[in-house]
Design a protein around this motif. Structure first.
Motif, short mmCIF file in Angstrom:
data_model
loop_
_atom_site.label_atom_id
_atom_site.label_comp_id
_atom_site.label_asym_id
_atom_site.label_seq_id
_atom_site.Cartn_x
_atom_site.Cartn_y
_atom_site.Cartn_z
N GLN A 174 0.81 -1.26 0.08
CA GLN A 174 -0.08 -0.35 0.08
C GLN A 174 1.00 0.78 0.16
OE1 GLN A 174 -3.30 -0.24 -0.95
NE2 GLN A 174 -3.30 -2.43 -1.15
N LYS A 175 2.20 1.40 0.87
CA LYS A 175 3.03 2.29 0.57
C LYS A 175 3.60 2.47 -0.28
CE LYS A 175 4.70 1.90 5.45
NZ LYS A 175 5.85 1.18 6.05
N ILE A 176 3.90 1.45 -1.22
CA ILE A 176 4.75 1.33 -2.58
C ILE A 176 3.40 2.07 -3.40
CG2 ILE A 176 5.15 0.36 -5.13
CD1 ILE A 176 7.07 0.44 -2.47
N ARG A 177 1.96 1.89 -3.51
CA ARG A 177 1.29 2.12 -4.13
C ARG A 177 0.44 3.46 -4.30
NH1 ARG A 177 -2.99 -1.97 -7.12
NH2 ARG A 177 -1.70 -4.01 -7.09
N TYR A 178 0.58 4.48 -3.40
CA TYR A 178 0.31 5.40 -2.55
C TYR A 178 1.63 6.28 -3.16
CZ TYR A 178 1.01 10.20 0.01
OH TYR A 178 1.33 11.13 0.30
N LEU A 179 2.45 5.52 -3.29
CA LEU A 179 3.80 6.10 -3.58
C LEU A 179 4.19 6.67 -5.60
CD1 LEU A 179 7.09 5.71 -1.82
CD2 LEU A 179 6.05 7.78 -2.06
N GLY A 207 2.45 8.23 -10.93
CA GLY A 207 2.50 6.64 -11.80
C GLY A 207 1.44 5.77 -12.65
N VAL A 208 2.23 4.98 -12.97
CA VAL A 208 0.70 4.23 -13.40
C VAL A 208 1.56 2.35 -13.24
CG1 VAL A 208 -0.58 2.69 -15.12
CG2 VAL A 208 0.78 5.87 -15.79
N ILE A 209 0.72 2.19 -12.50
CA ILE A 209 0.41 0.54 -12.06
C ILE A 209 0.63 -0.66 -13.40
CG2 ILE A 209 1.02 -1.23 -10.68
CD1 ILE A 209 0.41 0.02 -8.49
N ASP A 210 1.26 -0.89 -14.03
CA ASP A 210 1.79 -1.79 -15.29
C ASP A 210 0.68 -3.33 -15.35
OD1 ASP A 210 1.94 0.00 -17.12
OD2 ASP A 210 3.56 0.02 -17.01
N ASP A 211 1.61 -3.64 -14.14
CA ASP A 211 1.49 -5.84 -13.71
C ASP A 211 1.22 -5.51 -12.15
OD1 ASP A 211 0.70 -7.66 -14.53
OD2 ASP A 211 2.74 -8.46 -14.32
N CYS A 212 0.62 -6.61 -11.28
CA CYS A 212 0.98 -6.92 -9.65
C CYS A 212 0.86 -8.36 -10.24
CB CYS A 212 0.22 -5.72 -9.15
SG CYS A 212 0.77 -6.14 -7.39
N SER A 213 2.09 -8.57 -9.45
CA SER A 213 2.28 -10.32 -9.29
C SER A 213 2.23 -10.81 -7.97
CB SER A 213 2.84 -11.32 -9.85
OG SER A 213 4.11 -10.65 -10.38
N TYR A 214 1.94 -11.75 -7.61
CA TYR A 214 2.15 -12.43 -5.46
C TYR A 214 2.34 -13.68 -5.79
CZ TYR A 214 -1.31 -8.39 -5.01
OH TYR A 214 -1.76 -6.60 -5.47
N SER A 215 3.80 -13.54 -4.72
CA SER A 215 4.09 -14.24 -4.98
C SER A 215 5.05 -14.84 -2.91
CB SER A 215 5.52 -15.18 -5.63
OG SER A 215 6.64 -14.15 -5.69
N LEU A 241 7.11 -12.01 -2.51
CA LEU A 241 7.35 -10.75 -2.11
C LEU A 241 5.90 -10.36 -3.70
CD1 LEU A 241 10.72 -10.66 -2.53
CD2 LEU A 241 9.38 -10.52 -0.45
N VAL A 242 5.86 -9.40 -3.20
CA VAL A 242 4.86 -7.95 -4.39
C VAL A 242 5.48 -8.17 -5.16
CG1 VAL A 242 2.74 -6.58 -5.14
CG2 VAL A 242 2.78 -7.72 -2.43
N SER A 243 5.67 -8.45 -7.07
CA SER A 243 6.13 -7.89 -7.60
C SER A 243 5.61 -6.92 -8.47
CB SER A 243 6.55 -8.98 -7.97
OG SER A 243 7.22 -9.86 -7.62
N MET A 244 5.97 -6.07 -8.87
CA MET A 244 4.91 -4.37 -9.83
C MET A 244 5.62 -3.98 -10.84
SD MET A 244 3.48 -2.43 -6.80
CE MET A 244 2.12 -3.03 -5.38
N ALA A 245 5.24 -3.76 -11.73
CA ALA A 245 6.04 -3.03 -13.50
C ALA A 245 4.52 -1.75 -12.65
CB ALA A 245 5.52 -4.43 -14.48
N ILE A 246 5.95 -0.50 -13.24
CA ILE A 246 5.03 0.43 -12.87
C ILE A 246 5.86 0.90 -13.65
CG2 ILE A 246 4.99 0.19 -10.25
CD1 ILE A 246 7.07 2.68 -10.13
#
Length: 196
Positions: A136-141, A147-155, A157-162
């Motif tokens: 949530q902190k990352i999403r807030y930043l 910015g735009v979050i292009d992809d988010c996956s969960y394993s 860790l949370v991996s985001m392509a922004i």
């Protein structure tokens, strides 16, 4: 289109990324308006405040009476990656140097008054990995820095392509480094820089 003492000035505006594109547009207009006496042009490429390239041509008009006044108008606008051609049909009455400068300047200004522009923002692609409690902190930043979050996956860790506006990239990364207790790594993917 502008008529000055029976001379007709038709202005054409193109979004152009490089000189080669500009010259293709120019050649198309020369072929389309073969009976016109002049095809004067100017371009301003890149950031309008710090262009990567500018050029102009009087195309047979007296030196400094067409391309230079056209470029002068363009340099006072906040629009980059632009190519403008003014096609002139001579009406039989000479305008003189001052008249030509005014006519070409007015033709370009009139085009700016009518055209619609879009803001183009270079986006830098980034990949982030973080713990679940940091998501949530990352999403807030990302949101705060437009910015735009292009992809988010969960394993594990949370991996985001922004995609982040390049001008905010350093500030964004600095704030990421200040988040305590995180396992965040940033790396740019191999893809080329996006634009929106």
């Amino acid at each position: 289109e502008l008529i000055v003492k029976k001379s007709r000035f038709s202005t054409f505006v193109f979004h152009t990324k490089n000189r080669a594109e500009a010259m293709i547009h120019l050649q198309t207009l020369r072929e389309r308006y073969t009976d016109a006496r002049h095809h004067c042009w100017a371009y301003l490429l890149g950031d309008p405040k710090a262009p990567t390239s500018v050029a102009m041509s009087d195309d047979g008009e007296p030196s400094g009476t067409a391309g230079k006044p056209m470029l002068n108008v363009m340099q006072h606008k906040d629009v980059g990656d632009i190519f403008i051609v003014v096609v002139r049909y001579f009406g039989g009455i000479k305008l003189g140097a001052g008249g030509l400068v005014r006519a070409y300047s007015t033709a370009v200004q009139s085009a700016y008054d009518e055209m619609q522009c879009q803001q183009v923002i270079s986006l830098e692609p980034l990949r982030l990995s973080c713990a679940f409690d940091e998501e949530q902190k990352i999403r807030y930043l990302v949101d705060r820095y437009h910015g735009v979050i292009d992809d988010c996956s969960y394993s594990e860790l949370v991996s985001m392509a922004i995609s982040l506006p390049s001008l905010h990239s350093l500030s964004f990364k600095a704030e990421l480094s200040h988040l305590r207790g995180t396992r965040i790594s940033t790396s740019a993917p191999d893809e080329s820089i996006k634009q929106t």
